[in-house]
Design a protein around this motif. Structure first.
Motif, short mmCIF file in Angstrom:
data_model
loop_
_atom_site.label_atom_id
_atom_site.label_comp_id
_atom_site.label_asym_id
_atom_site.label_seq_id
_atom_site.Cartn_x
_atom_site.Cartn_y
_atom_site.Cartn_z
N MET A 72 0.88 -1.20 -0.04
CA MET A 72 0.02 0.10 -0.05
C MET A 72 0.87 1.21 0.03
SD MET A 72 -3.08 0.75 -0.02
CE MET A 72 -4.04 2.26 0.49
N LYS A 73 1.90 1.22 0.72
CA LYS A 73 2.81 2.51 0.86
C LYS A 73 3.42 2.74 -0.44
CE LYS A 73 3.78 2.65 5.76
NZ LYS A 73 4.95 2.68 6.55
N LYS A 74 3.61 1.66 -1.27
CA LYS A 74 4.46 1.67 -2.34
C LYS A 74 3.54 2.58 -3.45
CE LYS A 74 7.49 -2.01 -3.57
NZ LYS A 74 7.75 -3.26 -4.26
N TYR A 75 2.25 2.13 -3.32
CA TYR A 75 1.25 2.86 -4.31
C TYR A 75 0.99 4.25 -3.78
CZ TYR A 75 0.07 -1.68 -5.97
OH TYR A 75 -0.01 -2.96 -6.49
N TRP A 76 1.14 4.52 -2.73
CA TRP A 76 1.08 6.00 -2.07
C TRP A 76 2.25 6.78 -2.53
CZ3 TRP A 76 -1.99 9.57 -0.92
CH2 TRP A 76 -1.66 10.63 -0.13
N LYS A 77 3.28 6.31 -2.48
CA LYS A 77 4.48 6.92 -2.86
C LYS A 77 4.40 7.17 -4.39
CE LYS A 77 7.87 5.62 0.55
NZ LYS A 77 9.40 4.79 0.62
N ALA A 78 3.95 6.21 -5.32
CA ALA A 78 4.05 6.37 -6.58
C ALA A 78 3.09 7.54 -6.95
CB ALA A 78 3.72 5.18 -7.40
N TRP A 79 1.62 7.42 -6.29
CA TRP A 79 0.77 8.51 -6.47
C TRP A 79 1.40 9.93 -6.03
CZ3 TRP A 79 -2.97 8.68 -9.93
CH2 TRP A 79 -3.44 7.22 -10.43
N SER A 80 2.08 9.94 -5.14
CA SER A 80 2.65 11.43 -4.47
C SER A 80 3.22 11.81 -5.48
CB SER A 80 2.91 11.12 -2.95
OG SER A 80 3.93 10.27 -3.05
N GLY A 81 4.41 11.00 -6.04
CA GLY A 81 5.04 11.41 -7.11
C GLY A 81 4.58 11.99 -8.41
N TYR A 82 3.45 11.20 -8.92
CA TYR A 82 2.79 11.86 -9.95
C TYR A 82 2.11 13.14 -9.67
CZ TYR A 82 3.15 7.20 -11.99
OH TYR A 82 3.68 5.95 -12.68
N ILE A 83 1.47 13.22 -8.49
CA ILE A 83 0.85 14.43 -7.78
C ILE A 83 1.74 15.71 -8.08
CG2 ILE A 83 -0.58 15.49 -6.15
CD1 ILE A 83 -1.88 12.82 -5.59
N ALA A 84 2.92 15.30 -7.59
CA ALA A 84 4.18 16.52 -7.26
C ALA A 84 4.36 16.87 -8.87
CB ALA A 84 5.19 15.94 -6.67
N VAL A 98 10.96 16.13 2.47
CA VAL A 98 12.13 15.96 3.49
C VAL A 98 11.94 14.40 4.00
CG1 VAL A 98 13.22 16.25 5.60
CG2 VAL A 98 12.76 18.11 4.07
N TYR A 99 12.59 13.50 3.99
CA TYR A 99 12.60 12.13 4.31
C TYR A 99 13.56 11.86 5.31
CZ TYR A 99 9.07 11.64 0.21
OH TYR A 99 8.23 11.71 -0.58
N SER A 100 13.08 11.01 6.36
CA SER A 100 14.00 10.49 7.29
C SER A 100 15.02 9.22 6.50
CB SER A 100 13.33 9.75 8.51
OG SER A 100 12.76 8.70 8.28
N SER A 148 12.57 5.01 4.97
CA SER A 148 12.42 6.25 5.10
C SER A 148 10.85 6.59 5.34
CB SER A 148 13.23 6.90 4.09
OG SER A 148 12.33 6.55 3.05
N GLN A 149 10.84 7.64 6.10
CA GLN A 149 9.44 8.12 6.43
C GLN A 149 9.37 9.48 5.89
OE1 GLN A 149 6.85 6.63 8.40
NE2 GLN A 149 7.88 4.86 8.15
N PHE A 150 8.17 9.89 5.44
CA PHE A 150 8.09 11.41 4.98
C PHE A 150 7.81 12.11 6.32
CE2 PHE A 150 4.91 14.78 3.88
CZ PHE A 150 5.64 15.61 3.05
N MET A 151 8.72 13.40 6.21
CA MET A 151 8.73 14.17 7.63
C MET A 151 8.00 15.48 7.24
SD MET A 151 10.72 12.15 9.52
CE MET A 151 11.27 13.30 10.88
N GLY A 152 7.97 15.79 6.09
CA GLY A 152 7.26 17.13 5.76
C GLY A 152 8.04 17.78 4.66
N TYR A 153 7.81 19.13 4.85
CA TYR A 153 8.44 19.83 3.52
C TYR A 153 9.51 21.07 4.15
CZ TYR A 153 5.10 18.16 0.47
OH TYR A 153 4.25 17.31 -0.48
N ASP A 154 10.52 21.37 3.40
CA ASP A 154 11.57 22.29 3.82
C ASP A 154 11.51 23.37 2.56
OD1 ASP A 154 13.46 23.62 4.90
OD2 ASP A 154 15.26 22.46 3.87
N ASN A 155 10.95 24.59 2.99
CA ASN A 155 10.70 25.64 1.96
C ASN A 155 11.86 26.36 1.80
OD1 ASN A 155 7.91 25.04 1.68
ND2 ASN A 155 7.61 26.04 3.43
N ARG A 156 12.27 26.81 0.57
CA ARG A 156 13.45 27.64 0.24
C ARG A 156 12.92 28.67 -0.96
NH1 ARG A 156 16.57 25.32 -4.11
NH2 ARG A 156 15.65 23.45 -4.86
#
Length: 196
Positions: A1-13, A107-109, A131-139
């Motif tokens: 399930m996590k694999k699919y979530w990572k793939a979809w989040s990549g497409y959305i990005a 940002v990932y751990s 690795s776990q998704f930790m959030g975003y680092d803005n620049r």
């Protein structure tokens, strides 16, 4: 399930990244203007110099803007260019400026492995933690933005009746032909709505 979530989040990005680079268009119009009575238009010389103008560095950009606008007006409104007694006068403006864009980076751990001792079996075993998704680092990232503005003026009253502008991120110091055409297309997608 996590694999699919990572793939979809990549497409959305990727979709959001491409959408953020696309130009945005805006239109303002005079509600009292009767666009149904307009059939012809002419271009206004930018600085009044005409053929005596010595600053010809923007000739190519001007030609590309005029070609793109002429094509859009012919296809979307059926208007034609006429230097003799036109209904509408057209002018344009190009602006390239430096700006700053907020760039969020995911940002990932770090993945790691822990070793545990099983006293019942008398053995050590390893557990892998991905690795776990930790959030975003803005620049802030410096960018160049190009704006194309098209203005329509009623030839009889000398009153501006319509203005459309499109702003988008560009790749160099000047807007390319492709970027100009893309901006003009975005503007005239909203022209039919403004006419009515």
């Amino acid at each position: 399930m996590k694999k699919y979530w990572k793939a979809w989040s990549g497409y959305i990005a990727v979709v959001f990244l491409l959408a953020s680079c696309a130009p945005t268009a805006h239109v303002e119009k005079d509600d009292t203007a009767d666009f149904k009575s307009y059939k012809t238009y002419a271009w206004i010389d930018k600085d009044g110099e005409g053929k005596k103008d010595r600053n010809r560095s923007n000739d190519l950009a001007e030609q590309k803007i005029r070609e793109a606008v002429n094509k859009e007006l012919a296809s979307s409104a059926g208007w034609r260019e006429s230097k003799k007694n036109p209904d509408v006068l057209l002018s344009y403006d190009l602006l390239v400026e430096r700006s700053v864009k907020n760039q969020p980076d995911a940002v990932y751990s770090q993945p790691f492995t822990r070793t545990f001792y099983n006293p019942y079996r008398g053995r050590f075993f390893n557990v892998y933690y991905p690795s776990q998704f930790m959030g975003y680092d803005n620049r802030n990232v410096p960018v160049r933005e190009g704006t194309v503005t098209i203005t329509m003026t009623d030839a009889r009253t000398d009153k501006a009746v319509w203005q459309g502008w499109s702003t988008g991120e560009i790749d160099s110091r000047n807007m390319s032909s492709r970027e100009i055409a893309q901006g003009v297309r975005k503007i005239f997608k909203k022209f039919d709505i403004a006419k009515n």
